[in-house]
Design an enzyme around this catalytic site. Structure first.
Site, PDB file in Angstrom:
ATOM      1  N   SER A 169      42.411  52.732  41.253  1.00 51.50           N
ATOM      2  CA  SER A 169      41.925  54.107  41.197  1.00 51.50           C
ATOM      3  C   SER A 169      40.741  54.312  42.124  1.00 51.50           C
ATOM      4  O   SER A 169      40.483  55.430  42.569  1.00 51.50           O
ATOM      5  CB  SER A 169      41.567  54.489  39.770  1.00 51.50           C
ATOM      6  OG  SER A 169      40.462  53.763  39.345  1.00 51.50           O
ATOM      7  N   TYR A 227      30.208  58.707  40.308  1.00 49.60           N
ATOM      8  CA  TYR A 227      30.868  58.086  39.154  1.00 49.60           C
ATOM      9  C   TYR A 227      31.664  56.874  39.618  1.00 49.60           C
ATOM     10  O   TYR A 227      31.546  55.779  39.076  1.00 49.60           O
ATOM     11  CB  TYR A 227      31.789  59.111  38.485  1.00 49.60           C
ATOM     12  CG  TYR A 227      32.524  58.585  37.281  1.00 49.60           C
ATOM     13  CD1 TYR A 227      31.861  58.360  36.085  1.00 49.60           C
ATOM     14  CD2 TYR A 227      33.895  58.321  37.331  1.00 49.60           C
ATOM     15  CE1 TYR A 227      32.529  57.884  34.965  1.00 49.60           C
ATOM     16  CE2 TYR A 227      34.577  57.849  36.226  1.00 49.60           C
ATOM     17  CZ  TYR A 227      33.891  57.634  35.039  1.00 49.60           C
ATOM     18  OH  TYR A 227      34.567  57.159  33.941  1.00 49.60           O
TER      19      TYR A 227
HETATM   20  N1  NAP Z   1      37.324  60.387  29.367  1.00 52.81           N
HETATM   21  C1  NAP Z   1      37.996  59.810  30.337  1.00 52.81           C
HETATM   22  O1  NAP Z   1      38.991  60.350  30.825  1.00 52.81           O
HETATM   23  C2  NAP Z   1      37.556  58.454  30.840  1.00 52.81           C
HETATM   24  C3  NAP Z   1      38.378  57.828  31.794  1.00 52.81           C
HETATM   25  C4  NAP Z   1      38.023  56.559  32.249  1.00 52.81           C
HETATM   26  C5  NAP Z   1      36.877  55.942  31.758  1.00 52.81           C
HETATM   27  N2  NAP Z   1      36.092  56.571  30.836  1.00 52.81           N
HETATM   28  C6  NAP Z   1      34.896  55.857  30.348  1.00 52.81           C
HETATM   29  O2  NAP Z   1      34.945  55.724  28.939  1.00 52.81           O
HETATM   30  C7  NAP Z   1      33.599  55.641  28.420  1.00 52.81           C
HETATM   31  C8  NAP Z   1      33.446  56.657  27.299  1.00 52.81           C
HETATM   32  O3  NAP Z   1      33.605  57.949  27.857  1.00 52.81           O
HETATM   33  P1  NAP Z   1      34.041  59.216  26.990  1.00 52.81           P
HETATM   34  O4  NAP Z   1      35.222  59.795  27.669  1.00 52.81           O
HETATM   35  O5  NAP Z   1      34.078  58.842  25.571  1.00 52.81           O
HETATM   36  O6  NAP Z   1      32.795  60.167  27.333  1.00 52.81           O
HETATM   37  P2  NAP Z   1      31.873  61.105  26.407  1.00 52.81           P
HETATM   38  O7  NAP Z   1      32.697  61.737  25.343  1.00 52.81           O
HETATM   39  O8  NAP Z   1      31.133  61.940  27.368  1.00 52.81           O
HETATM   40  O9  NAP Z   1      30.893  60.051  25.690  1.00 52.81           O
HETATM   41  C9  NAP Z   1      29.959  59.327  26.444  1.00 52.81           C
HETATM   42  C10 NAP Z   1      29.084  58.523  25.514  1.00 52.81           C
HETATM   43  O10 NAP Z   1      28.116  57.805  26.287  1.00 52.81           O
HETATM   44  C11 NAP Z   1      26.821  58.085  25.753  1.00 52.81           C
HETATM   45  N3  NAP Z   1      25.771  58.040  26.763  1.00 52.81           N
HETATM   46  C12 NAP Z   1      25.679  58.772  27.894  1.00 52.81           C
HETATM   47  N4  NAP Z   1      24.534  58.486  28.544  1.00 52.81           N
HETATM   48  C13 NAP Z   1      23.891  57.559  27.778  1.00 52.81           C
HETATM   49  C14 NAP Z   1      22.669  56.866  27.903  1.00 52.81           C
HETATM   50  N5  NAP Z   1      21.861  57.057  28.956  1.00 52.81           N
HETATM   51  N6  NAP Z   1      22.317  55.981  26.934  1.00 52.81           N
HETATM   52  C15 NAP Z   1      23.111  55.779  25.881  1.00 52.81           C
HETATM   53  N7  NAP Z   1      24.294  56.402  25.699  1.00 52.81           N
HETATM   54  C16 NAP Z   1      24.664  57.282  26.642  1.00 52.81           C
HETATM   55  C17 NAP Z   1      26.942  59.472  25.174  1.00 52.81           C
HETATM   56  O11 NAP Z   1      25.879  59.681  24.264  1.00 52.81           O
HETATM   57  P3  NAP Z   1      25.145  61.122  24.042  1.00 52.81           P
HETATM   58  O12 NAP Z   1      25.957  61.795  22.956  1.00 52.81           O
HETATM   59  O13 NAP Z   1      23.773  60.737  23.629  1.00 52.81           O
HETATM   60  O14 NAP Z   1      25.205  61.842  25.356  1.00 52.81           O
HETATM   61  C18 NAP Z   1      28.315  59.396  24.521  1.00 52.81           C
HETATM   62  O15 NAP Z   1      28.258  58.739  23.294  1.00 52.81           O
HETATM   63  C19 NAP Z   1      32.673  55.894  29.617  1.00 52.81           C
HETATM   64  O16 NAP Z   1      32.182  54.669  30.120  1.00 52.81           O
HETATM   65  C20 NAP Z   1      33.590  56.560  30.623  1.00 52.81           C
HETATM   66  O17 NAP Z   1      33.157  56.394  31.947  1.00 52.81           O
HETATM   67  C21 NAP Z   1      36.413  57.806  30.377  1.00 52.81           C
END
Ligand code: NAP
Length: 228
Positions: free
Chosen positions: A131, A143
């Site tokens: 990707s 990102y």
């Molecule tokens: N969604 C997708 O399609 C996708 C695809 C590929 C990979 N991912 C990866 O999967 C993981 C989870 O993503 P998600 O989709 O669940 O995103 P999300 O719903 O936006 O959740 C992100 C989480 O990370 C926390 N976070 C952000 N900044 C932080 C910081 N500085 N210190 C501590 N916690 C922090 C947030 O906490 P707060 O509530 O405090 O902001 C939240 O709990 C990430 O690593 C993301 O890159 C996601």
């Protein structure tokens, strides 16, 4: 099993806490602020920890008195939707590196004393080699750059931890219908795949974790188990 998950307030992190607790694991949910949904799970919550700052190392170290069988570095941000180099703000890219790449470094630095042979580390990435190099939807520079740095960290750390018999997996959950993905879709950038729910993704992630042993350390996998 005692498992620690960062980014536990919502999205995949919350779903992982739920899935692990449901099968009887002892869960330590690390977050900045607990959400209503996280509170409702009834797991141990370590709040006030921002993995984007160095304070997180000592804060996590304070949780390392008790051994951990599993650490999932899941916290992440996606804020550089810029499609063109001219729109890219270096300060925003730097924030993504702080959370997505260095956040995982700090998490491991803080928690290493709690890990023993057989403990597992999982780094949640945003896509593996394919990707990053071949995705049709380009842009989203910061990102992707930060997740590429995370992937390299994972490969290096897996080798360092090999003699300690601590296996490490870099895992790409693929598109998920979470706040992060919805924000990217709303502005018409990123992967147009609507994705699966966080819960569905968490089921697969847990299956990959259960399969992980020293034979698979250092691999970059999609949640389906194929190479990422
Ligand atoms: N969604 C997708 O399609 C996708 C695809 C590929 C990979 N991912 C990866 O999967 C993981 C989870 O993503 P998600 O989709 O669940 O995103 P999300 O719903 O936006 O959740 C992100 C989480 O990370 C926390 N976070 C952000 N900044 C932080 C910081 N500085 N210190 C501590 N916690 C922090 C947030 O906490 P707060 O509530 O405090 O902001 C939240 O709990 C990430 O690593 C993301 O890159 C996601």
């Amino acid at each position: 099993v005692r498992a620690l998950v960062t980014g536990a307030s919502r999205g995949l992190g919350l779903a992982l806490c739920e899935a692990l607790a449901a099968r009887g694991d002892e869960v330590v949910a690390v977050c900045r602020r607990p959400s209503f949904d996280l509170d409702a799970l009834g797991v141990e919550i370590a709040a006030g920890i921002d993995v984007g700052t160095d304070d997180a190392i000592e804060q996590l170290r304070a949780l390392a008195d008790h051994p951990l069988d599993l650490v999932i570095a899941n916290a992440g941000v996606n804020e550089t939707y810029a499609a063109a180099i001219g729109d890219l703000e270096p300060a925003t890219v730097a924030k993504e590196f702080e959370v997505n790449a260095l956040g995982a470094v700090r998490t491991v630095q803080g928690l290493l004393p709690a890990l023993a042979p057989g403990s597992k580390i999982v780094l949640i990435t945003g896509g593996g080699r394919a990707s990053v190099w071949k995705a049709p939807n380009l842009g989203n520079y910061g990102y992707r750059m930060s997740k590429a740095a995370l992937n390299v960290f994972g490969v290096l750390l897996a080798e360092e931890l090999r003699p300690l018999e601590i296996p490490l997996l870099v895992l790409s959950p693929g598109a998920m219908d979470t706040d992060m993905h919805r924000a990217v879709l709303a502005i018409g950038r990123g992967n147009p795949d609507p994705g699966v729910s966080g819960r569905e993704a968490a089921r697969d992630v847990v299956a990959r974790i259960d399969e992980l042993d020293m034979g698979g350390t250092g691999e970059l996998l999609h949640r389906s188990g194929r190479a990422a």
